[in-house]
Design a protein around this motif. Structure first.
Motif, PDB file in Angstrom:
ATOM      1  N   LYS A 100      22.790  30.515  43.481  1.00 20.63           N
ATOM      2  CA  LYS A 100      23.482  31.220  42.397  1.00 20.63           C
ATOM      3  C   LYS A 100      23.274  32.731  42.510  1.00 20.63           C
ATOM      4  O   LYS A 100      24.211  33.516  42.323  1.00 20.63           O
ATOM      5  CB  LYS A 100      22.961  30.742  41.031  1.00 20.63           C
ATOM      6  N   ILE A 101      22.051  33.141  42.808  1.00 18.42           N
ATOM      7  CA  ILE A 101      21.766  34.567  42.984  1.00 18.42           C
ATOM      8  C   ILE A 101      22.615  35.102  44.139  1.00 18.42           C
ATOM      9  O   ILE A 101      23.224  36.168  44.055  1.00 18.42           O
ATOM     10  CB  ILE A 101      20.254  34.786  43.280  1.00 18.42           C
ATOM     11  N   LYS A 102      22.665  34.301  45.190  1.00 17.74           N
ATOM     12  CA  LYS A 102      23.407  34.690  46.388  1.00 17.74           C
ATOM     13  C   LYS A 102      24.898  34.839  46.099  1.00 17.74           C
ATOM     14  O   LYS A 102      25.553  35.748  46.592  1.00 17.74           O
ATOM     15  CB  LYS A 102      23.181  33.603  47.445  1.00 17.74           C
ATOM     16  N   LYS A 103      25.403  33.950  45.280  1.00 17.40           N
ATOM     17  CA  LYS A 103      26.823  33.982  44.927  1.00 17.40           C
ATOM     18  C   LYS A 103      27.180  35.311  44.249  1.00 17.40           C
ATOM     19  O   LYS A 103      28.191  35.944  44.568  1.00 17.40           O
ATOM     20  CB  LYS A 103      27.141  32.800  43.998  1.00 17.40           C
ATOM     21  N   THR A 104      26.343  35.736  43.311  1.00 19.42           N
ATOM     22  CA  THR A 104      26.607  37.015  42.642  1.00 19.42           C
ATOM     23  C   THR A 104      26.408  38.188  43.600  1.00 19.42           C
ATOM     24  O   THR A 104      27.205  39.124  43.618  1.00 19.42           O
ATOM     25  CB  THR A 104      25.698  37.188  41.408  1.00 19.42           C
ATOM     26  N   ALA A 105      25.346  38.124  44.385  1.00 18.25           N
ATOM     27  CA  ALA A 105      25.078  39.228  45.322  1.00 18.25           C
ATOM     28  C   ALA A 105      26.257  39.399  46.284  1.00 18.25           C
ATOM     29  O   ALA A 105      26.626  40.519  46.646  1.00 18.25           O
ATOM     30  CB  ALA A 105      23.786  38.969  46.093  1.00 18.25           C
ATOM     31  N   ARG A 106      26.864  38.305  46.664  1.00 16.68           N
ATOM     32  CA  ARG A 106      28.026  38.381  47.562  1.00 16.68           C
ATOM     33  C   ARG A 106      29.175  39.170  46.916  1.00 16.68           C
ATOM     34  O   ARG A 106      29.932  39.860  47.600  1.00 16.68           O
ATOM     35  CB  ARG A 106      28.509  36.973  47.924  1.00 16.68           C
ATOM     36  N   GLN A 107      29.272  39.066  45.591  1.00 19.46           N
ATOM     37  CA  GLN A 107      30.348  39.780  44.883  1.00 19.46           C
ATOM     38  C   GLN A 107      30.093  41.280  44.757  1.00 19.46           C
ATOM     39  O   GLN A 107      31.017  42.047  44.572  1.00 19.46           O
ATOM     40  CB  GLN A 107      30.524  39.196  43.473  1.00 19.46           C
TER      41      GLN A 107
END
Lengths: 318, 318
Positions: B275-282
């Motif tokens: 989940k953290i990664k998903k936001t960081a990707r954005q």
């Protein structure tokens, strides 16, 4: 012995020949003509170099440094990606060194400009410095232990892409609410145009209209000094946003100094800096804030070539 | 030859004797009893050291490393300021070295923990790493070229104080909307309590009430796994906020890897990290995101002593 420093831009290439004391012996400027392709840009660089050395023996040049816009792999001398030049994974230093037999060192143009300020300008002699350059975009650079910090792939220092408002406007990078998308000259111009369109009265309307594509720092300064309400608002907001980004940087890196540069800072720095500092004081850790100096860049348009000189000198020592 | 690593906490002191291979030969743990004053804490440290070396000749100890909570001047071995110990500008390493004749190296506890992960844990062998530790607060550490980066006054790495929401809740540091004020266990507990107070139904009410002062990761995990709506919401929000802070860090430092640690990551990491990664990707620049690994800390409670070992080893090499 001499050094050559090159500031390679999307529209022009500026070069200088330096003696060992770092004095400019000669300057040369040429159009980049990026649209004419990969080989052409390279030949433009060689034209600058050739002109700089036309009165000396090229063997007397110890090293060449250059700032290049984009993502640069400094260790391997590769231009990884650049939005304004026709190069991708281009081995620039290899090409130049093969042609001239002189070592070449490259770095991201903003990083190199900061290095110039660190060696010869506002941050002279400091070890841990952050540079924030506000212009069409917002760029930055990080100096750690006196050296440029480039990160894993040469992309470190993307200070314009600190998130200030996760729900803010879409940025050119695809994210939302980046500092650049809120506080760059481009972002501010957009806001001013929108306000004028909505019928707001402002002396900015004398210089800015729907067709304007560039915000001139002089125009903003003039209106600000005339107490124009919109200009006051825009400047307060810009300084607040830059101050918030700056304090996050300070809390992460605990720098000795922050150097602010770029056209808008050069012309409005005395007004902007105290405001930026005021916000940073509210958001940075007190012990970090107390130990950090806020400075205005000193080298102006020469920051690029002076930084390239520094790069040539330091690279040469490695 | 041996090394000693000490994890000095506000409530307990954990020490370990290591052989040259970095294996733990002996461990020792004692209460800090910080309230009993400056000298007492020092004498507690000496008790730990004395116990660790009681079966060897102290001259065989090459160096002592220690992680200390607070602002540490590592270069001069001074504890500048610490919220949980009765020390200010305390020359800890001088005291220890005078007593034992062994060099001592100290660093901020979180920084040292990250160094442990870098030497013996999740970030083994990596050069540019950021550690983010989520617990009661949110701490962090930065490793550059394999070494701890401490900044001008030893305060670098205050990752919990990146501004996420300039209009957000007041943080313990006095600023507004810091990552720590939004996404630490303390901040989340506050939100959960407020929601329960407003009559919201949640299985978290089995474990949390008005008097709760600590959010146990296990409780949150249990409710999350039972699809409790409030727990799902809290975790989504926390990961989003941590992801935004993480991406700002990535854009600034272009690290090889980010190591996430702390109790809540250790128990919920497999759920949180994607989940953290998903936001960081954005929010992170694509080229930076692609080149950065997201890792879960591996050393748990031993990170402190392992990092202190690393500090002793590295300090000894300088």
């Amino acid at each position: 012995m001499y050094y050559i420093g090159i500031d390679l831009g999307g529209t022009k290439i500026l070069g200088a020949l330096f003696n060992e004391e770092g004095d400019i012996v000669k300057k040369s400027k040429i159009k980049t003509r990026a649209a004419e392709g990969k080989e052409h840009v390279f030949s433009q660089i060689t034209k600058v170099i050739d002109e700089l050395v036309d009165e000396i023996d090229i063997k007397e040049v110890k090293a060449i440094g250059a700032g290049v816009p984009g993502i640069i792999d400094g260790k391997n001398g590769i231009v990884v990606f650049t939005p304004n030049l026709p190069w991708e994974n281009y081995e620039l230093t290899k090409e130049v060194t093969e042609k001239y037999g002189i070592p070449m060192y490259i770095g991201n143009d903003v990083n190199v400009g900061i290095m110039g300020e660190r060696m010869y300008g506002a941050a002279k002699g400091l070890e841990n410095v952050i540079g924030i350059f506000v212009g069409t975009g917002i760029g930055g650079g990080i100096i750690i232990e006196g050296k440029l910090y480039e990160g894993k792939t040469g992309a470190a220092g993307e200070i314009g892409h600190i998130t200030i408002d996760p729900k803010g406007p879409i940025c050119g990078c695809g994210a939302r609410g980046c500092l650049e998308a809120i506080a760059s000259k481009t972002a501010i111009l957009k806001y001013i145009k929108a306000q004028l369109l909505r019928g707001r009265k402002s002396t900015l309307s004398e210089d800015i209209n729907e067709e304007s594509t560039i915000l001139k720092s002089g125009h903003l300064k003039k209106s600000y000094e005339n107490n124009d309400e919109l200009s006051l608002e825009v400047i307060e907001k810009m300084c607040e946003d830059i101050g918030i980004g700056t304090s996050s940087l300070m809390n992460i890196l605990n720098p000795e100094a922050i150097v602010f540069g770029g056209g808008i800072i050069e012309s409005l720095g005395e007004i902007l800096l105290p405001k930026i500092k005021k916000t940073a004081r509210q958001y940075a850790m007190p012990k970090i804030f107390e130990n950090c100096e806020f400075k205005i860049a000193e080298l102006g348009d020469d920051a690029g070539i002076m930084g390239a000189l520094a790069l040539a000198q330091v690279g040469n020592e490695l």
